[in-house]
Scaffold this motif. Sequence first.
Motif, PDB file in Angstrom:
ATOM      1  N   ASP A  67       0.925  -1.208  -0.100  1.00 46.31           N
ATOM      2  CA  ASP A  67       0.003  -0.064  -0.051  1.00 46.31           C
ATOM      3  C   ASP A  67       0.897   1.201   0.075  1.00 46.31           C
ATOM      4  N   ARG A  68       0.283   2.293   0.200  1.00 51.24           N
ATOM      5  CA  ARG A  68       0.925   3.715  -0.035  1.00 51.24           C
ATOM      6  C   ARG A  68       2.074   3.945   1.054  1.00 51.24           C
TER       7      ARG A  68
ATOM      8  N   ARG B 276      -1.609  -0.948  -7.182  1.00 54.51           N
ATOM      9  CA  ARG B 276      -1.006  -1.390  -8.423  1.00 54.51           C
ATOM     10  C   ARG B 276      -0.208  -2.847  -7.860  1.00 54.51           C
ATOM     11  N   LEU B 277      -0.216  -3.810  -8.900  1.00 56.40           N
ATOM     12  CA  LEU B 277       0.823  -4.772  -8.338  1.00 56.40           C
ATOM     13  C   LEU B 277       1.205  -5.535  -9.787  1.00 56.40           C
TER      14      LEU B 277
ATOM     15  N   ARG C  22       3.441 -12.885 -12.065  1.00 60.87           N
ATOM     16  CA  ARG C  22       4.382 -13.378 -11.903  1.00 60.87           C
ATOM     17  C   ARG C  22       5.231 -13.103 -13.277  1.00 60.87           C
ATOM     18  N   HIS C  23       4.548 -12.643 -14.070  1.00 66.08           N
ATOM     19  CA  HIS C  23       5.441 -12.453 -15.356  1.00 66.08           C
ATOM     20  C   HIS C  23       5.724 -11.090 -15.278  1.00 66.08           C
ATOM     21  N   ASP C  24       5.572 -10.059 -14.221  1.00 61.84           N
ATOM     22  CA  ASP C  24       5.923  -8.645 -14.384  1.00 61.84           C
ATOM     23  C   ASP C  24       4.917  -7.833 -15.085  1.00 61.84           C
ATOM     24  N   ARG C  25       3.850  -8.451 -15.426  1.00 64.08           N
ATOM     25  CA  ARG C  25       2.996  -7.723 -16.035  1.00 64.08           C
ATOM     26  C   ARG C  25       2.280  -6.800 -14.847  1.00 64.08           C
ATOM     27  N   SER C  26       2.148  -5.315 -15.247  1.00 66.03           N
ATOM     28  CA  SER C  26       1.278  -4.665 -14.196  1.00 66.03           C
ATOM     29  C   SER C  26      -0.244  -4.447 -14.318  1.00 66.03           C
TER      30      SER C  26
END
Lengths: 584, 584
Positions: free
Chosen positions: A98-99, B95-96, B99-103
């Motif tokens: 989180d922030r 945001r997260l 596993r393939h570093d896609r946002s």
Amino acid sequence: MRQSQLFIPTLREAPAEAEARSHQILLRSGMIRQTASGIYSLLPLGRRVLHKIEQIVREEMDAIMAQETLLPSLQPIELWEESGRNRDYGPELMRLSDRHDRSFALGPTHEEVITALIRDEVHSYRQLPLTLYQISTKYRDERRPRFGLLRGREFLMKDAYSFSANWEELDRVYEDMVQAYTRIFTRVGLHFTKVEADAGTIGGSGETHEFMALADIGEDTIVTCTACDYAANLEKAIYKTGTDAEVTKPFTQGTESQKVKVHTPDTKTIQQVASYLNLEPQNVIKTLLYEADGVPIAVLIRGDHEVNEIKLQHALKVEQLEMLDQEKYKDDLQLPVGYLGPYDLSMKIIADYAVISMDRAVTGANEVDHHYIQVQPGQDFTWDAAADIRNAVEGDLCSSCGSALTFDRGIEVGHVFKLGTKYSDAMGATFLNQTGTPQKPIMGCYGIGISRLLGTIAEQYAADLKMSWPVAVAPYHVHLIPISVKDEVQMELVHELESSLTALGVEVLVDDRNERPGVKFKDADLIGLPMRVIVGKNAADRQVECSWPANSQDTENTEPSSSERMSVEEVLEIAKMHIFPKVD
Amino acid sequence: MRQSQLFIPTLREAPAEAEARSHQILLRSGMIRQTASGIYSLLPLGRRVLHKIEQIVREEMDAIMAQETLLPSLQPIELWEESGRNRDYGPELMRLSDRHDRSFALGPTHEEVITALIRDEVHSYRQLPLTLYQISTKYRDERRPRFGLLRGREFLMKDAYSFSANWEELDRVYEDMVQAYTRIFTRVGLHFTKVEADAGTIGGSGETHEFMALADIGEDTIVTCTACDYAANLEKAIYKTGTDAEVTKPFTQGTESQKVKVHTPDTKTIQQVASYLNLEPQNVIKTLLYEADGVPIAVLIRGDHEVNEIKLQHALKVEQLEMLDQEKYKDDLQLPVGYLGPYDLSMKIIADYAVISMDRAVTGANEVDHHYIQVQPGQDFTWDAAADIRNAVEGDLCSSCGSALTFDRGIEVGHVFKLGTKYSDAMGATFLNQTGTPQKPIMGCYGIGISRLLGTIAEQYAADLKMSWPVAVAPYHVHLIPISVKDEVQMELVHELESSLTALGVEVLVDDRNERPGVKFKDADLIGLPMRVIVGKNAADRQVECSWPANSQDTENTEPSSSERMSVEEVLEIAKMHIFPKVD
């Protein structure tokens, strides 16, 4: 409901990305769309089916006194540290910050959150037993999402957690849950089997069952007995040992009672060596190396069999088990990959039961490009332990009744699990029993993949680009199709039928679009409502064409009966008989 | 339902962390528990209330032909790049990475996902208008989550999105939605006002309304007219300009018609200089510096007024507006902080209407520790523009009818918004109109905070640790409380009443716990069911104590009437009259 106003984007072309029948039909009938890999949007028709499934699940959960909650998906990572699952879960667990840089897991299940809640709120045996459930979105970062809703990364799940004061209480809750699951899957029209599954290394009795829907594309193998009610997941399935079928004895070379080393160039695999020697894989003994709780161990298995790592783990009584890294053992143990045999190994040997009854077998010779033939187990090599450590195979006999076992493919749609005190222990949840002594609540957990269930029903009821939804979960019950929406006589009859059916509690979808009949029929095939009423040129005589589920009890028959001409009154009779009893 | 089997962890002590009345009552009545800051678990009673709210929302959405969907929370960040909101949304957007570093963004709303869907699936005016909605969990990383469910980071929201072929069509959908919202908030028993709000800088007509629940702890100020139906959010509220009340003229020094510089040591604030000069803040002109689309500008406002930055932004016709950094202007513009006046500034000046009608005012003298007095606007300084750029204040008059405006605090529970083509433009969604010309669908979006609504109802209906749920959303309708569960006569009457009430469609909670009456009554006060029936020593005479909503139409009166002794038959009559008409 007027179809012209509904958002049902049907597709004329089969979508290239969809392998599974269910994935195809759900895309083509405008029920779902992919937003990202393994992530789907449910469109109005799909949402309706999902609601009906949810409602059935809620009713059956409430009926066994499970209480509905809604737990958060954003779960403080500290809870996952407490349970140890932050480490164990690996990359399937989605994590974020989180922030304020505090870490969260995006809940794939809710054991941690619920155990923390119970730790804070339940202090006395009088508050037990207690079963809480929720229907909510779960997140699992699957390495290989596929088959549409069958294996997604964001999905709807019903998860329930029970807390009991003792094991007998858990047994009762568990049995209630099994009965509820059986009713749920029966009500939604699924063809399913309840199978024994494996609990892994979780403590307690670890009893666990899976509910498997039969489907060719299922990722699980279900082993069932043709005579009794034995059924298990392949990883759990046992069979009558000591009955391994006689195998053809291999050829004889030299003295029959002595093993002989032979040159077998480029035969690293079982298949290669068997071919080279003109034998069958079942004449060969595979020697595999594992690391069990960090200690190397040799595992002997017949060439046509597969090691069941869960059975092996149980036989060895270890927590961690993995195949030894090939490169690692080449260097450390100086053993030739592909040519291993059970001789002079500096580690313990465990042999599958089938291996120790072999006669004149083939093994590796611990020398590149060489094998031994005419090996006699017990004479040419020995073992430290023998056990059932292989997967059952078709032809094995039932350990309960001795009849033949059969194999099917299945999709896991439900799972019930006696967790025991794994989480109570790890997270320090206790209550005071009748004598005032602190005790750990004994837990069970119970899951149903709600969106997967939708996909699974579609998988079982779709055929040749026609869908045929079971009445209980169909988005609407009756598809009412005027041949021409410009024909006033037809439309008048359509409105009359719509009113009469609606008054019966039947959900009617009227295809009031100004389209050619062929277009309407194709869409109707895709949408797959249980009953179809076509209002055409005989409308003036109050005659329509009607098709309905041929035998709504016979779930094997998913094809609607062929269309029959009949009167409006007959349509209502059929709706009362076939649809209405299943509505509610 | 038996209370002994329900998980209702009531609290004897007021939880320290809960400021808001609703937060306290929801915690104390065992409806919610905090899992992390701004993140809550809904327990069984809370979940029931939430379901009832959801159901009412669904019914009213379906009634206006909005269609339910379920859109994913995991949203590819690429969609947010397309809309530009990845940049605009700031740290509230969680945001997260997978596993393939896609946002991915964790959806706070779904404009992007739905516009991408419509871009792919809607190609013709014949598919419009179309309104889709969902009820699902949303995520917003609030800087300061508080008041329990009123401002959380994970919450349940109903969001709807409409797509229309033209503005007239949007106007109709918008009006339908306003009506549906009005019915929803009325049905759940809320005291609310629909107010005009500001659309910010989004294009189109940008018409937007908020539905505000009246509550002291509300974070919004609602301005309503005492005579006509004018109501607006403070940031949008206009008033009758040119009617600024006469202010007492300040003292005179020297020639009355000339401004005079006076020494005013340590008077950087309006309050300080007014005190020092023995005047009121309304005699002082504040000179504030802003940066509007990067250009410095001076803003003049009366000392007792507040700049309304949204009005200011509209008056200046700029997109970006922020106060000039004090440090920055001190160095760059060489102006003395706290002593600014509208003289010889190297920038344009905009004055609020109230300023230009001031007489003998005070301003800063652009010199530390000095102000001018007896300043005549228009004579001693001029401005480039005059406009309404201040917040309305109590005492202002309604711009529609000239009556007095009043101020209230409100909680925003719903929001309807004519989005126009903001997302259609940004994401390239088009359809073909009747002449085959590509056009942008015109969008509206419509939100209701479902879990916030639960908290808001609690805020309005809780008093002195007693809750009093409106019938339509109460977790159960009747609380049936035997004084002694060991008294067979009492329990027999309880069971009879339970059956009779249940047969009427009334939801009954029986407090079958073996607790002292005082404990039961305290819990019953917290749980706050609309009707309470106490079965005690007069059970043998079929007499009970009953209290019920004094006047269920009079939503101002949230106290149940005092308890009355009556017969079982009278209880059923009252339930029929007060509860049953509101059920379903």
